[in-house]
Design an enzyme around this catalytic site. Structure first.
Site, mmCIF file in Angstrom:
data_model
loop_
_atom_site.group_PDB
_atom_site.id
_atom_site.type_symbol
_atom_site.label_atom_id
_atom_site.label_comp_id
_atom_site.label_asym_id
_atom_site.label_seq_id
_atom_site.Cartn_x
_atom_site.Cartn_y
_atom_site.Cartn_z
ATOM 1 C CD GLU D 78 -2.965 -1.024 0.053
ATOM 2 O OE1 GLU D 78 -3.070 0.045 -0.580
ATOM 3 O OE2 GLU D 78 -3.634 -2.040 -0.207
ATOM 4 N NE ARG D 88 -18.297 -3.573 0.778
ATOM 5 C CZ ARG D 88 -18.395 -4.907 0.965
ATOM 6 N NH1 ARG D 88 -19.559 -5.465 1.210
ATOM 7 N NH2 ARG D 88 -17.326 -5.676 0.918
ATOM 8 C CB CYS D 141 -6.898 -2.603 5.939
ATOM 9 S SG CYS D 141 -7.150 -4.360 6.254
ATOM 10 C CG HIS D 165 -4.590 -5.023 1.794
ATOM 11 N ND1 HIS D 165 -4.769 -3.667 1.662
ATOM 12 C CD2 HIS D 165 -5.488 -5.412 2.747
ATOM 13 C CE1 HIS D 165 -5.737 -3.261 2.476
ATOM 14 N NE2 HIS D 165 -6.181 -4.300 3.146
#
Lengths: 213, 213, 213, 213
Positions: D78, D88, D141, D165
């Site tokens: 990342e 979500r 995350c 990830h």
């Protein structure tokens, strides 16, 4: 029982073929069954002549041909081979047939007579992604699946046979890091499960593995 | 010439079916050809009885059955129907056959005898994404494609027929905004091109549209 | 209100840009708001100079920059621009910066201050696939989003601005028929909805549009 | 050097987390560097308090937080964490913030200061698919990546840190066999390479890893 299991040479610009790598590393014995491993050329028709010669010399009870399905994420147990060659890229002898029948006198398709649902269930049970596939494409993999079932139908009616597609290895997928891949150990384990399940199951289990389209 | 073109009822929890919406909006005349539009139920076997009745009453030269392929981005011209029903979800009369032959006495598959390559080329030429597909799945769409070709083979040997899958409409794709979709006008235009090309081309063009797997 | 809406020139080997095509076809009036349309060059920094000149001459209340996101299926309402240029392909003046800040004295990122959730909801409501995106990439689109918000922050604090990515047109997707695309009319409608929603909503609605990763 | 590397608890209905499984199996020594392994709760803010406590007690030179990215095929290094929570699905304490800043007084984003390009190159070189990612999502995350860099910026300025990830394990992907996955051994190897590369490289290599959008 004797299981003949085939991989393929590399093709399409790849320097290796996961089917060849995995098949080559299978043990020669799975429980009390013999495993005979061969590699087929990625060449229309020549692959089938080689396959027929292997069947003659090995006299297998089970035949599983294995090929590379770049872009698929799991093990694909193929349901059906169709009587057509339609090559998007040339084969390894630079043939690129378009809409040619594999056997001009053969039926439009043959179904695999392996227990494809039981194989899929057993591989999944072992924690490895697998599914039934309803198309093996129109290249040498489908050619070999159709041709294998044609040979079985005409010359080796007591043999069970079919085709399994395996994903790229991780080392092949590094070129396009969004492409899925599978570890060689998992491909090997899946092929062992497929071979053993084919020896053990008569007929198949009844379990939906359909696709809407 | 007379073209019979069929859509389907909605299924699988959808409130509409893009195949039905598009077929319904086709003109009754394409150049000097007659277009007759019908809707089929999403029910194994019942769909084929309805189709046969429509063929009897319409006496078409060309038959194009059209279905929804949720998840595909372009128009799919189907190459082959296979002799198997394997339903992942129940049909609209709650039947969910698993690995049942469509016609127990029929061959493993039939190829469409529409000019699938010429249709694909003509739709693409018009700026609409299209490709040949080598699997129509194992649900009612494949059932109708196989059954149509079985009817043609047995009762209507002078008819050309096949199956075209169309994407979701945008209004269906809003639920999962990464799902591809196609505007109704483009689906309609693609079907008109498919119908006209089927009337105009004898045989097919030779152009690779194969897939590796 | 006055809305400045910008598209881009074609780039990356394409002969058209759906952002340019759609922006160009917008009406000059949306209800009682003025719509001023401009095209930006796909050139790092030069695009921002052009944008600043347009802002000076137009004095907009709302600025929406629009770019092409080949491979995405729906309209993407961008949430954030990051202070980095990392070009996978050269821009239209053959610059390909790698890991260069857009503004060496600027913050790491700016959030769009358009009502991105309300825009997404309104486009979806109209039956067009749309979602909030958390990355505008690292090419000229992200460059313009970051640069726009930097300009707003430093020179035009009363302006609301942001960036919208639109899919390929169908005519672009024919080259790879599994690539999703969107009809030009739907892109235009989505941009009109985005512009009107930006005029009408103060702040934003509270509705989850997050992604796990 | 001392490397603190963290995984996460399972979340989202999964019974395991590949990040936890891989981190837990790392060796305690990589060459002459110490590796300290911890697991973080999948809970907004609580995860950051736990992380800060670990940093205090371990005094690491390098911090790599690792999370699950279901649906991605390769290792994602990342680039940036953004100052927003938009959930979500609820976290493991049933919190589901929408558009809340992580630190109301913090900047919009922080870039990782790990050598993300060198890590990506080294993992790829080892035959494992990897790429730089420009979004860590808007869930826990991203929260941990942003919060980690905020801690580094405010309290631990000599520390290098970032987020990686990792894909589903094959055993997680069997539920949806088209979902990509990665073997645990390859995830472990990739994390070891990431840790060692972080120790060895000062700054980063200059190599494009950008995305168009």
């Amino acid at each position: 029982m004797t299981i003949l299991i085939t991989g393929f040479e590399p093709f399409g610009g790849e320097s290796l073929n996961p089917a060849h790598e995995a098949v080559n590393r299978l043990k020669d014995k799975l429980e009390y069954h013999d495993v005979v491993k061969r590699t087929l050329p990625v060449v229309f028709h020549v692959a089938l002549e080689a396959l027929d010669a292997h069947i003659k010399s090995v006299s297998p009870d089970i035949i599983i041909c294995v090929g590379q399905a770049g872009g698929r994420a799991g093990i694909s147990i193929e349901r059906v081979g169709i009587n057509i060659d339609d090559a998007r890229i040339p084969d390894n002898q630079n043939q690129a047939p378009v809409d040619q029948p594999i056997n001009p006198n053969g039926p439009a398709a043959y179904f695999s007579n392996l227990p494809i649902k039981a194989i899929t269930a057993a591989i999944t049970e072992a924690g490895i992604p697998a599914s039934v596939s309803n198309t093996a494409g129109t290249y040498v993999c489908n050619h070999v699946l159709y041709g294998l079932m044609d040979l079985i139908h005409q010359k080796y009616p007591h043999v069970k046979g079919g085709f399994i597609h395996v994903p790229f290895l991780p080392s092949q997928a590094v070129k396009s890091p969004n492409a899925p891949s599978m570890h060689l150990d998992d491909i090997i384990k899946a092929l062992e499960i497929a071979a053993l399940t084919s020896c053990e199951i008569d007929g198949d289990i009844v379990e939906s593995a359909g696709t809407i389209c």
